[in-house]
Design a protein around this motif. Sequence first.
Motif, PDB file in Angstrom:
ATOM      1  N   GLN A 136       5.372  41.072  63.187  1.00 55.05           N
ATOM      2  CA  GLN A 136       6.234  40.722  62.072  1.00 55.05           C
ATOM      3  C   GLN A 136       7.176  39.593  62.451  1.00 55.05           C
ATOM      4  OE1 GLN A 136       8.426  44.183  60.941  1.00 55.05           O
ATOM      5  NE2 GLN A 136       9.699  44.206  62.751  1.00 55.05           N
ATOM      6  N   THR A 137       7.730  38.990  61.413  1.00 52.23           N
ATOM      7  CA  THR A 137       8.708  37.925  61.558  1.00 52.23           C
ATOM      8  C   THR A 137       9.980  38.394  60.882  1.00 52.23           C
ATOM      9  OG1 THR A 137       7.001  36.226  61.559  1.00 52.23           O
ATOM     10  CG2 THR A 137       9.219  35.530  60.939  1.00 52.23           C
ATOM     11  N   ILE A 138      11.099  38.199  61.556  1.00 50.70           N
ATOM     12  CA  ILE A 138      12.396  38.568  60.992  1.00 50.70           C
ATOM     13  C   ILE A 138      12.971  37.329  60.315  1.00 50.70           C
ATOM     14  CG2 ILE A 138      14.711  39.471  61.445  1.00 50.70           C
ATOM     15  CD1 ILE A 138      12.402  41.428  62.143  1.00 50.70           C
ATOM     16  N   LEU A 139      13.222  37.428  59.022  1.00 50.13           N
ATOM     17  CA  LEU A 139      13.780  36.312  58.262  1.00 50.13           C
ATOM     18  C   LEU A 139      15.290  36.503  58.129  1.00 50.13           C
ATOM     19  CD1 LEU A 139      11.228  36.073  55.305  1.00 50.13           C
ATOM     20  CD2 LEU A 139      11.170  34.869  57.483  1.00 50.13           C
ATOM     21  N   LYS A 140      16.043  35.604  58.718  1.00 53.98           N
ATOM     22  CA  LYS A 140      17.495  35.631  58.549  1.00 53.98           C
ATOM     23  C   LYS A 140      17.814  35.136  57.141  1.00 53.98           C
ATOM     24  CE  LYS A 140      18.597  34.783  63.370  1.00 53.98           C
ATOM     25  NZ  LYS A 140      19.196  33.839  64.330  1.00 53.98           N
ATOM     26  N   PRO A 141      18.983  35.504  56.620  1.00 53.49           N
ATOM     27  CA  PRO A 141      19.350  35.019  55.283  1.00 53.49           C
ATOM     28  C   PRO A 141      19.327  33.491  55.216  1.00 53.49           C
ATOM     29  CG  PRO A 141      20.848  36.749  55.975  1.00 53.49           C
ATOM     30  CD  PRO A 141      19.988  36.411  57.171  1.00 53.49           C
ATOM     31  N   HIS A 142      18.691  32.979  54.196  1.00 53.45           N
ATOM     32  CA  HIS A 142      18.621  31.556  53.875  1.00 53.45           C
ATOM     33  C   HIS A 142      17.841  30.714  54.889  1.00 53.45           C
ATOM     34  CE1 HIS A 142      21.363  32.824  50.818  1.00 53.45           C
ATOM     35  NE2 HIS A 142      22.205  33.249  51.736  1.00 53.45           N
ATOM     36  N   ALA A 143      17.200  31.354  55.841  1.00 54.16           N
ATOM     37  CA  ALA A 143      16.348  30.621  56.780  1.00 54.16           C
ATOM     38  C   ALA A 143      14.981  30.409  56.140  1.00 54.16           C
ATOM     39  CB  ALA A 143      16.198  31.398  58.085  1.00 54.16           C
ATOM     40  N   ALA A 188      18.289  52.071  73.792  1.00 53.17           N
ATOM     41  CA  ALA A 188      17.815  53.060  72.823  1.00 53.17           C
ATOM     42  C   ALA A 188      18.519  52.858  71.487  1.00 53.17           C
ATOM     43  CB  ALA A 188      18.056  54.463  73.347  1.00 53.17           C
ATOM     44  N   ALA A 189      19.831  52.569  71.513  1.00 48.81           N
ATOM     45  CA  ALA A 189      20.569  52.333  70.270  1.00 48.81           C
ATOM     46  C   ALA A 189      20.045  51.096  69.561  1.00 48.81           C
ATOM     47  CB  ALA A 189      22.066  52.186  70.564  1.00 48.81           C
ATOM     48  N   GLN A 190      19.731  50.050  70.322  1.00 45.56           N
ATOM     49  CA  GLN A 190      19.192  48.834  69.710  1.00 45.56           C
ATOM     50  C   GLN A 190      17.824  49.097  69.102  1.00 45.56           C
ATOM     51  OE1 GLN A 190      19.352  46.064  72.943  1.00 45.56           O
ATOM     52  NE2 GLN A 190      21.449  45.456  72.490  1.00 45.56           N
ATOM     53  N   ALA A 191      17.053  49.967  69.723  1.00 43.00           N
ATOM     54  CA  ALA A 191      15.717  50.273  69.208  1.00 43.00           C
ATOM     55  C   ALA A 191      15.799  50.953  67.847  1.00 43.00           C
ATOM     56  CB  ALA A 191      14.972  51.154  70.193  1.00 43.00           C
ATOM     57  N   TYR A 192      16.889  51.697  67.587  1.00 42.41           N
ATOM     58  CA  TYR A 192      17.042  52.364  66.306  1.00 42.41           C
ATOM     59  C   TYR A 192      17.488  51.429  65.203  1.00 42.41           C
ATOM     60  CZ  TYR A 192      16.321  56.775  68.644  1.00 42.41           C
ATOM     61  OH  TYR A 192      15.764  57.799  69.343  1.00 42.41           O
ATOM     62  N   ARG A 193      17.885  50.207  65.537  1.00 41.61           N
ATOM     63  CA  ARG A 193      18.288  49.214  64.545  1.00 41.61           C
ATOM     64  C   ARG A 193      17.034  48.560  63.972  1.00 41.61           C
ATOM     65  NH1 ARG A 193      21.834  44.744  66.766  1.00 41.61           N
ATOM     66  NH2 ARG A 193      23.735  45.803  67.205  1.00 41.61           N
ATOM     67  N   VAL A 194      16.435  49.212  63.037  1.00 37.60           N
ATOM     68  CA  VAL A 194      15.188  48.722  62.457  1.00 37.60           C
ATOM     69  C   VAL A 194      15.519  47.753  61.324  1.00 37.60           C
ATOM     70  CG1 VAL A 194      13.110  49.404  61.210  1.00 37.60           C
ATOM     71  CG2 VAL A 194      13.984  50.842  63.044  1.00 37.60           C
ATOM     72  N   VAL A 195      14.835  46.637  61.314  1.00 32.70           N
ATOM     73  CA  VAL A 195      15.003  45.682  60.228  1.00 32.70           C
ATOM     74  C   VAL A 195      14.040  46.082  59.122  1.00 32.70           C
ATOM     75  CG1 VAL A 195      14.815  43.265  59.567  1.00 32.70           C
ATOM     76  CG2 VAL A 195      15.678  43.862  61.833  1.00 32.70           C
TER      77      VAL A 195
END
Length: 173
Positions: free
Chosen positions: A103-110, A23-30
């Motif tokens: 959606q796609t999560i873009l890491k920094p500089h990727a 549940a805590a991980q689910a609240y970590r919205v990007v």
Amino acid sequence: MIKSAGISVSLLTMCLLVGDVHAAQAYRVVKSCKPADLSVHFDNGQGEFDGMSHSGAWVVLSNHSATRCAVPALPVVRLEDTQAHVLATGKPAQPAPNQQPDQTILKPHAQWRASMYWVSGNVYDGGQCVSPNRVVLKFPLGDVHVNFPARTLCGPAQTPLTFEQGQLQPVPR
């Protein structure tokens, strides 16, 4: 019976704790990427898209911010002239049914890329051809505008021009 109840309570407690972690991980919205976080360029793939009356390119997207951000896995792509008239729009390529993330999560500089593939020769009777000047990628927090390399797209007359567009995928290293 007491031992069984003790195991059930322990198992229930463990499940609740694990549930709390999920549940805590689910609240970590990007958050969605801001246009200022993104840079876009084109790569001809060393001619991998070129053929008889066909051409294409990779549209390459980079997150140059310091944090992860999200973009649609299949962003809306439009090709325009210098007066911002839409000349052609992307039409999604047919992905496998189990490969359709939202959606796609873009890491920094990727870097991530999506294919663009179109008809480049006037192979249609009475067809039409256009030479767009810029590309507009539509994102939730705003559009990204970039110059489009000198290319020609063709299609049937009196219909809106389209090109095949693939989903974003990581750029191989």
